[in-house]
Scaffold this active site. Sequence first.
Site, PDB file in Angstrom:
ATOM      1  N   GLU A 114       0.803  -1.244   0.000  1.00 46.15           N
ATOM      2  CA  GLU A 114       0.000   0.000   0.000  1.00 46.15           C
ATOM      3  C   GLU A 114       0.829   1.283   0.000  1.00 46.15           C
ATOM      4  O   GLU A 114       0.572   2.201   0.777  1.00 46.15           O
ATOM      5  CB  GLU A 114      -0.970  -0.010   1.192  1.00 46.15           C
ATOM      6  CG  GLU A 114      -1.936  -1.180   1.128  1.00 46.15           C
ATOM      7  CD  GLU A 114      -2.815  -1.332   2.367  1.00 46.15           C
ATOM      8  OE1 GLU A 114      -2.863  -0.404   3.176  1.00 46.15           O
ATOM      9  OE2 GLU A 114      -3.444  -2.392   2.496  1.00 46.15           O
ATOM     10  N   GLU A 142      -6.032 -10.822  -1.029  1.00 48.66           N
ATOM     11  CA  GLU A 142      -6.798 -10.595   0.211  1.00 48.66           C
ATOM     12  C   GLU A 142      -8.297 -10.579  -0.071  1.00 48.66           C
ATOM     13  O   GLU A 142      -9.025  -9.689   0.383  1.00 48.66           O
ATOM     14  CB  GLU A 142      -6.377  -9.263   0.869  1.00 48.66           C
ATOM     15  CG  GLU A 142      -4.887  -9.150   1.110  1.00 48.66           C
ATOM     16  CD  GLU A 142      -4.472  -7.894   1.857  1.00 48.66           C
ATOM     17  OE1 GLU A 142      -5.347  -7.178   2.389  1.00 48.66           O
ATOM     18  OE2 GLU A 142      -3.261  -7.622   1.901  1.00 48.66           O
TER      19      GLU A 142
HETATM   20  O1  G3I Z   1      -2.370  -7.307  18.797  1.00 47.53           O
HETATM   21  C1  G3I Z   1      -3.304  -6.436  19.436  1.00 47.53           C
HETATM   22  C2  G3I Z   1      -3.675  -6.985  20.770  1.00 47.53           C
HETATM   23  O2  G3I Z   1      -2.545  -7.010  21.600  1.00 47.53           O
HETATM   24  C3  G3I Z   1      -4.787  -6.112  21.370  1.00 47.53           C
HETATM   25  O3  G3I Z   1      -5.209  -6.668  22.572  1.00 47.53           O
HETATM   26  C4  G3I Z   1      -5.967  -6.026  20.411  1.00 47.53           C
HETATM   27  C5  G3I Z   1      -7.079  -5.116  20.933  1.00 47.53           C
HETATM   28  O4  G3I Z   1      -7.729  -4.448  19.891  1.00 47.53           O
HETATM   29  O5  G3I Z   1      -5.502  -5.506  19.188  1.00 47.53           O
HETATM   30  C6  G3I Z   1      -4.536  -6.319  18.594  1.00 47.53           C
HETATM   31  O6  G3I Z   1      -4.134  -5.735  17.390  1.00 47.53           O
HETATM   32  C7  G3I Z   1      -5.052  -5.806  16.336  1.00 47.53           C
HETATM   33  C8  G3I Z   1      -4.376  -6.579  15.210  1.00 47.53           C
HETATM   34  O7  G3I Z   1      -5.181  -6.548  14.061  1.00 47.53           O
HETATM   35  C9  G3I Z   1      -4.115  -8.036  15.571  1.00 47.53           C
HETATM   36  O8  G3I Z   1      -5.305  -8.686  15.870  1.00 47.53           O
HETATM   37  C10 G3I Z   1      -5.366  -4.394  15.891  1.00 47.53           C
HETATM   38  O9  G3I Z   1      -6.125  -3.739  16.888  1.00 47.53           O
HETATM   39  C11 G3I Z   1      -6.131  -4.409  14.586  1.00 47.53           C
HETATM   40  O10 G3I Z   1      -6.259  -3.082  14.105  1.00 47.53           O
HETATM   41  C12 G3I Z   1      -5.373  -5.231  13.568  1.00 47.53           C
HETATM   42  O11 G3I Z   1      -6.116  -5.238  12.396  1.00 47.53           O
HETATM   43  C13 G3I Z   1      -5.486  -5.782  11.273  1.00 47.53           C
HETATM   44  C14 G3I Z   1      -5.258  -4.697  10.211  1.00 47.53           C
HETATM   45  O12 G3I Z   1      -4.703  -5.268   9.055  1.00 47.53           O
HETATM   46  C15 G3I Z   1      -4.332  -3.621  10.733  1.00 47.53           C
HETATM   47  O13 G3I Z   1      -4.418  -2.487   9.989  1.00 47.53           O
HETATM   48  C16 G3I Z   1      -6.389  -6.864  10.699  1.00 47.53           C
HETATM   49  O14 G3I Z   1      -6.469  -7.941  11.625  1.00 47.53           O
HETATM   50  C17 G3I Z   1      -5.858  -7.364   9.359  1.00 47.53           C
HETATM   51  O15 G3I Z   1      -6.805  -8.180   8.749  1.00 47.53           O
HETATM   52  C18 G3I Z   1      -5.584  -6.177   8.438  1.00 47.53           C
HETATM   53  O16 G3I Z   1      -5.035  -6.671   7.261  1.00 47.53           O
HETATM   54  C19 G3I Z   1      -4.814  -5.716   6.217  1.00 47.53           C
HETATM   55  C20 G3I Z   1      -3.644  -6.201   5.395  1.00 47.53           C
HETATM   56  O17 G3I Z   1      -2.532  -6.437   6.234  1.00 47.53           O
HETATM   57  C21 G3I Z   1      -3.289  -5.204   4.299  1.00 47.53           C
HETATM   58  N1  G3I Z   1      -4.442  -4.908   3.480  1.00 47.53           N
HETATM   59  C22 G3I Z   1      -5.636  -4.509   4.189  1.00 47.53           C
HETATM   60  C23 G3I Z   1      -6.004  -5.541   5.247  1.00 47.53           C
HETATM   61  C24 G3I Z   1      -7.275  -5.157   5.942  1.00 47.53           C
HETATM   62  O18 G3I Z   1      -7.096  -3.986   6.669  1.00 47.53           O
END
Ligand code: G3I
Length: 398
Positions: free
Chosen positions: A187, A293
């Site tokens: 991105e 994805e």
């Molecule tokens: O790891 C922390 C954890 O310690 C905490 O307790 C918890 C509470 O909210 O959050 C956890 O982190 C989360 C992380 O995923 C792991 O689960 C974040 O809040 C959350 O924002 C994060 O979201 C991920 C996102 O990328 C981040 O921007 C999504 O799971 C994941 O599916 C998403 O994937 C992205 C691709 O990498 C790139 N393209 C877009 C796609 C969708 O956004």
Amino acid sequence: MAQKAKRRVEQRWMDSTSGVSVVNAVMERVSQMQLFQLCLLLLGTFVCSGLARGEIPALREESGERLMIGTAIMSSQLDDPARAALIASQFNCVTAENEMKPDALQPTPGHFTFERADRIVAFAEAHQMKVAGHTLLWHHQSPAWLFQEPGGKPLSREIALNNLKAHITGVVRHFKGKVKSWDVVNEAISDGPEGLRDTPALRAIGDDYVLKAFEFAHEADPDVELIYNDYNIECDYKRDRAIKLVTRIRAAGLRIDGVGIQGHYRLEHPNADEIRRGIQAYVDAGFKVMITELDVDPLPRKGGEGADLSASEREGLDPFRDGLPVEVQTQLAQRYEELFKLFLAFPQVSRVTFWGVTDADSWLNNFPVKGRTNHPLLFDRQGNSKPALQSVVNVLRN
Ligand code: G3I
């Protein structure tokens, strides 16, 4: 000899009759009602078991050699045997949804934490699955120290490049021979008219940071495939800028094997013609294409992506909390059918990866509105297949 044979036959007879008497003894103590309940229990166990699940067509088998079929997972999902079995039976490629991102692998300088990612790789190896590495560089989920001083000021180009090289080298070498491809940069292209997105890496290094990332990745593992990954780069508004970037990487003499089109779609947007045009443009420019994805969001959105919705609006925009109505389920299946027909029309599309396994896992339960009940994948919250799975299978078969 004849005596010995006779004794063996007699012994077998005694064994079998004692077995019969044990069964008889049990039967005398079990009422008909209990027997009926036992049968129901056995039937239930069968229906919920892998045997019954085996009747669900397996995507990885249906796609054969033609297409790799992947999914994004978190290592914690492997703690659930049913989920692990579903992943292994359906897919032949995994992506770590979060656990190979920079903040997961090198949270503090020089301190690499590979355990959770290694667990995903070990699972993949045990089930003859490939691993798609995601991602070496992204502006989200990257530790600030990579490109910024503690106060937020960009690091000098030299220090930032050193950090980038150390990260990419450490990660790519660790997974050498285990990861088939890397999303080297994720991105980087802006949604506005400017070329690159304004990120800490751009501010510290300058606009060749993407090229440097590809250079470092190739140095660390000359055999691994290198991909540029982004969303909406098949869409008219962003495609030309993406083609410019990937051709610039190639023109610099660097290895780049293909583009990852993320494929976060909605039921009607973007339309099939636009996606087709986009894939065709990369194919014409000589790149392989992967859909990295994939999901289809059937929930309404008030604004564009990232709309800031208030709680009361959220109520109105979460209409399928009790399940997807049949007509929407059908629309979802039709959309997946349309997409797979389109992908398979291009021999250059070598992989399709779903972003999650079941609807329960999907990031779309929290985007663009937190806490909704979304239904974008092929398996529902219980891990049961949806009509969309059958429509994908039908396309793969034909
Ligand atoms: O790891 C922390 C954890 O310690 C905490 O307790 C918890 C509470 O909210 O959050 C956890 O982190 C989360 C992380 O995923 C792991 O689960 C974040 O809040 C959350 O924002 C994060 O979201 C991920 C996102 O990328 C981040 O921007 C999504 O799971 C994941 O599916 C998403 O994937 C992205 C691709 O990498 C790139 N393209 C877009 C796609 C969708 O956004």
